[in-house]
Design an enzyme around this catalytic site. Structure first.
Site, short mmCIF file in Angstrom:
data_model
loop_
_atom_site.label_atom_id
_atom_site.label_comp_id
_atom_site.label_asym_id
_atom_site.label_seq_id
_atom_site.Cartn_x
_atom_site.Cartn_y
_atom_site.Cartn_z
N ASP A 339 -51.00 40.66 -68.78
CA ASP A 339 -50.75 41.33 -67.58
C ASP A 339 -49.52 40.95 -66.84
O ASP A 339 -49.46 41.12 -65.70
CB ASP A 339 -52.02 41.71 -66.91
CG ASP A 339 -53.03 42.12 -67.69
OD1 ASP A 339 -52.81 43.15 -68.72
OD2 ASP A 339 -54.04 41.50 -67.59
N SER A 364 -46.34 39.65 -62.02
CA SER A 364 -47.75 40.06 -62.28
C SER A 364 -48.13 41.52 -62.21
O SER A 364 -47.54 42.18 -61.20
CB SER A 364 -48.72 39.37 -61.25
OG SER A 364 -49.92 39.84 -61.30
N ARG A 365 -48.54 42.25 -63.27
CA ARG A 365 -48.49 43.71 -63.52
C ARG A 365 -49.78 44.16 -62.52
O ARG A 365 -49.66 45.50 -62.28
CB ARG A 365 -48.49 44.19 -64.96
CG ARG A 365 -47.30 43.63 -65.69
CD ARG A 365 -47.38 44.19 -67.00
NE ARG A 365 -46.00 43.72 -67.59
CZ ARG A 365 -46.05 42.79 -68.47
NH1 ARG A 365 -47.00 42.29 -68.94
NH2 ARG A 365 -44.73 42.30 -69.11
N VAL A 366 -50.59 43.50 -62.41
CA VAL A 366 -51.87 44.12 -61.85
C VAL A 366 -52.51 43.10 -60.61
O VAL A 366 -53.27 43.98 -59.79
CB VAL A 366 -53.12 44.08 -62.67
CG1 VAL A 366 -52.74 45.13 -63.72
CG2 VAL A 366 -53.52 42.95 -63.24
#
Length: 519
Positions: A339, A364-366
């Site tokens: 992620d 950071s995707r989340v």
């Protein structure tokens, strides 16, 4: 020669006493080949994939290739004692490892056997090393932060509980240090940590264990070590064994942090096994299922739904690159599974920027959803500030005449880069990070010499703990910045008393002069 009836009857009675009406039936096979950590056996027609098999000398193996005329077995131990013609038998058990609280504070091998000299691990719980990852409906979104204690990560590439965040970079750029510091920062956070060391020197693992012990982090940590001297099968199964140990806690509603250090070496071990098992090689001689090898491991990291207890497992896999090439085969595979990634730049590392995190490549995707509001507020423009500073700095070295606005941007950028430096094994609580970044963003550091920035930060933290602990507590409990101008007043009052290095020198010189005058 006469035989007494008493002797005959006693013999019959003895035989009847030892008689068992159960017949033991075991499916056995014969070893037809052994070498390089791999054996082949025929006769095991009903063997299952991943089943544990036992050789004559007590060494275990795991069924890997189920072919029409033989079974390919990876030997989980010393294969030199196995010979062609030896018997190998099925156990009926899929490969499993011991799990539970008894493993906390211990160093074990990938089979769960203790290697720290502290005696036997007393647990009767086991879990299979391979397990299907939780389905979509069994998960919930990442919304709780996992604080690493490292300013640049918590501000720019935040990690949430249940996330998979890749740490990637060349060798000797501080990848393991980030992982160890993150474990140290989980003290008193109700977090179980698992550190899986794959293909490292035993002395390196020993140093990491001693560091964790020194900072009181070993009490809530399990170390799984498959050192460079171990056969390739143990390096291959090590991360799966660590994941199984973590799942025991996750499915009991606990939060787990697991670090795979590193998956490049696991991929190399799996390539070695696959080539010896005569599986067809693909790109860079890796087997065709190398992507599946990593994806089925990393997908086991999740934040479970409330129906399943709400536990989580956060994975920080580490990948080593060659000359910063993130477009190579294994790096791109793992980047696509995770992620986001924390990219460590070798040039920044050698230039003295520690940790050497490249803010432009890292993402950071989340984790932003799990970031506390106070941190989100003070770090909002940080990434853009660093990017514009890097761009301006590259042009500024060619020109001498710069306008005031450009000079101000460069000055702020230098201080931003300096603030994001952090010492080894010195993680900081989130409230301290927020106050430091607040001071940076509101211009309190602009008038300070760059060399005094880190000292200012350290002394500010001590001042806040001594005089304004209530502000720290407020940020920690609410996750928000204090209302009003209380924080500004606290920082201003400290700055008024702070002496720069130049001021200290002039004060010392004045004192020397007055002393000479008195003499």
């Amino acid at each position: 020669m006469s035989i007494k009836t008493e002797e005959i009857s006693s013999l019959i009675k003895k035989q009847l006493a030892n008689y068992q009406d159960t017949i033991s039936v075991e499916e056995t096979g014969t070893v037809t080949y052994v070498g390089d950590g791999v054996a082949r056996a025929d006769g095991l027609e009903n063997a299952m994939a991943g089943e544990l098999l036992e050789f004559d000398n007590g060494v275990y193996g795991m069924a890997q290739n189920l072919e029409s005329n033989n079974v390919g077995i990876v030997v989980l131990g010393d294969y030199t004692g196995i010979r062609e013609g030896d018997t190998v038998k099925r156990t009926g058990r899929i490969m499993e490892v011991p799990v539970g609280d008894a493993l906390l504070g211990r160093v074990v091998d990938p089979l769960g056997r203790p290697i720290d000299g502290l005696g036997e691990i007393k647990t009767d719980k086991t879990r299979p090393i391979e397990k299907k990852a939780p389905d979509v409906m069994e998960r919930k979104s990442v919304s709780e932060p996992l604080q690493t204690g490292i300013k640049v990560i918590d501000a720019l590439v935040p990690i949430g509980r249940g996330q998979r965040e890749l740490i990637i970079g060349d060798r000797k750029t501080g990848k393991t240090s980030i992982a160890i510091d993150t474990i140290i920062n989980q003290k008193d956070q109700d977090m179980i940590c698992i550190y899986v060391a794959i293909g490292q020197k035993e002395s390196t693992v020993r140093a990491a264990v001693e560091t964790l012990r020194r900072y009181g982090a070993l009490d809530y940590t399990i170390v799984v070590s498959a050192s460079a001297s171990n056969p390739a099968p143990l390096l291959y199964i090590a991360p799966y064994a660590g994941a199984a140990m973590g799942e025991e806690f996750m499915y009991n509603g606990r939060d787990v942090l697991i670090i795979y250090d590193d998956l490049s070496k696991q991929a190399d071990a799996y390539r070695e096994l696959s080539l010896i098992l005569r599986r067809p090689p693909g790109r860079e001689a890796y087997p065709g299922d190398i992507f599946y090898t990593h994806s089925r491991l990393l997908e086991r990291a999740a934040r479970l739904s409330d129906d399943l207890g709400g536990g989580s497992m956060t994975a920080l896999p580490i990948i080593q690159t060659q000359a910063g090439d993130v477009s190579a085969y294994i790096p791109t595979n793992v980047i696509s599974i995770t992620d986001g990634q924390i990219f460590l730049n070798a040039d920044s590392f050698y230039a003295g920027q520690r940790p050497a995190i490249d803010a432009g490549t890292s993402v950071s995707r989340v984790g932003g959803d799990a970031q506390v509001k106070a941190m989100k507020k003070v770090s909002g423009t940080l990434r853009l500030d660093i990017a514009s500073y890097n761009e301006l700095a590259s042009f500024a070295q060619f020109g001498s005449d710069l306008d005031a606005a450009t000079q101000a941007k460069l000055a702020r950028g230098e201080r931003t880069v300096e603030v994001l430096k952090q010492g080894l094994h010195q993680p900081q609580p989130v409230e301290q990070q927020v106050v430091t970044l607040y001071a940076l963003g509101h211009g309190y550091l602009d008038s300070l010499p760059v060399d005094d920035i880190l000292r200012f930060e350290s002394e500010l933290a001590n001042f806040m703990r001594a005089n304004h602990q209530d502000l720290y507590d407020q940020i920690k409990s609410t996750g928000k910045l204090p209302e009003g101008d209380a924080l500004d007043q606290a920082i201003s009052s400290f700055k008024d008393t702070f002496e720069t290095s130049d001021q200290k020198k002039s004060t010392a010189a004045d004192q020397d002069e007055s002393q000479e005058a008195e003499n």
